[in-house]
Design an enzyme around this catalytic site. Structure first.
Site, PDB file in Angstrom:
ATOM      1  N   HIS A 137     -31.733  16.492  35.552  1.00  0.00           N
ATOM      2  CA  HIS A 137     -30.899  15.946  34.478  1.00  0.00           C
ATOM      3  C   HIS A 137     -29.528  15.559  35.039  1.00  0.00           C
ATOM      4  CE1 HIS A 137     -33.421  16.887  30.960  1.00  0.00           C
ATOM      5  NE2 HIS A 137     -33.849  17.904  31.695  1.00  0.00           N
ATOM      6  N   SER A 161     -46.857  28.306  50.294  1.00  0.00           N
ATOM      7  CA  SER A 161     -46.891  28.724  48.893  1.00  0.00           C
ATOM      8  C   SER A 161     -45.502  28.930  48.295  1.00  0.00           C
ATOM      9  CB  SER A 161     -47.702  30.012  48.756  1.00  0.00           C
ATOM     10  OG  SER A 161     -47.104  31.048  49.489  1.00  0.00           O
ATOM     11  N   ALA A 179     -42.993  29.321  53.248  1.00  0.00           N
ATOM     12  CA  ALA A 179     -43.196  29.816  51.890  1.00  0.00           C
ATOM     13  C   ALA A 179     -41.867  30.096  51.190  1.00  0.00           C
ATOM     14  CB  ALA A 179     -44.042  31.087  51.931  1.00  0.00           C
ATOM     15  N   THR A 184     -34.168  20.657  49.208  1.00  0.00           N
ATOM     16  CA  THR A 184     -33.253  19.801  48.459  1.00  0.00           C
ATOM     17  C   THR A 184     -32.929  18.503  49.194  1.00  0.00           C
ATOM     18  OG1 THR A 184     -31.360  20.955  49.418  1.00  0.00           O
ATOM     19  CG2 THR A 184     -32.188  21.771  47.307  1.00  0.00           C
ATOM     20  N   ARG A 199     -34.170  24.213  55.907  1.00  0.00           N
ATOM     21  CA  ARG A 199     -33.581  23.536  57.059  1.00  0.00           C
ATOM     22  C   ARG A 199     -34.565  23.594  58.229  1.00  0.00           C
ATOM     23  NH1 ARG A 199     -31.847  28.671  56.804  1.00  0.00           N
ATOM     24  NH2 ARG A 199     -31.671  29.874  58.731  1.00  0.00           N
TER      25      ARG A 199
END
Length: 209
Positions: A137, A161, A179, A184, A199
């Site tokens: 949003h 996972s 996992a 981002t 990273r």
């Protein structure tokens, strides 16, 4: 004879200055009453129809139903290559925004929140409970609108996972995402990557066999 039920008053926007209203910390800057859907009616109807075919996707259905799940996804516009696998409990929001290359797999309980296209290359594994999320949003806008960006997971990558893949991210060819990683930003090819935020850590080296 029972008395007639009283007529219900139509819902209206509450008076935020009424003494019974919850207190505000400041002036009203975010007004969710003004949120508007930009989804066309045709797409809403298609999504409603898609919801009628969810039984094969339920969490406790057999793994062997993967061909049926893939058939249904294809009927609703997904482009899925040969020898793929879609596990039980997988949730695909918009089938026509999903592309999978050959021999790729989506594990149990994964969710593909694909209001923008999600492209999965060949020989990719997306492990259980991973959340591939194309939308967020605009928190700077007073009406908090939905904003979507495509996600690409290139061939031979493995997303382990419980990962969260954020809007606009590309997972490079052959990359490994550890996992529970929070991805981002885009990750480079043939690297082992992990963390929150994710990273690159080291090169992924494939053994000769």
């Amino acid at each position: 004879m029972p008395s007639p039920a009283p007529e219900l008053e139509p819902l209206s926007k509450p008076d935020l200055h009424h003494p019974d209203s919850p207190p505000l910390d400041g002036p009203l800057k975010i007004d969710l009453y003004k949120v508007r859907s930009s989804t066309p009616l045709k797409i809403k109807l298609l999504r409603a129809m898609w919801g009628l075919f969810q039984i094969p996707f339920w969490a406790h259905t057999p793994k062997a139903l993967s061909p049926l799940r893939i058939l249904l996804l294809r009927l609703f516009g997904a482009k899925i290559g040969p020898a793929c696998n879609v596990g039980a409990g997988v949730k695909v929001w918009i089938p026509w925004n999903l592309t999978m290359g050959e021999r790729s797999a989506i594990g149990f309980g994964a969710e593909i929140y694909n209001f923008a296209p999600v492209e999965i290359g060949g020989h990719v594994v997306i492990s259980q409970y991973t959340y591939v999320c194309t939308s967020t949003h605009d928190y700077s806008h007073p009406h908090f609108p939905l904003v979507s960006q495509p996600i690409r997971i290139e061939s031979q990558a493995w997303v382990a996972s419980g990962c969260l893949i954020s809007p606009g991210v590309t997972i490079g060819e052959g990359a490994v995402i550890g996992a529970r990683s929070l991805v981002t930003r885009s990750m480079p090819a043939w690297m082992v990557c992990a963390g929150s935020p994710c990273r690159p850590i080291k090169k992924r080296v494939i053994q000769d066999v």
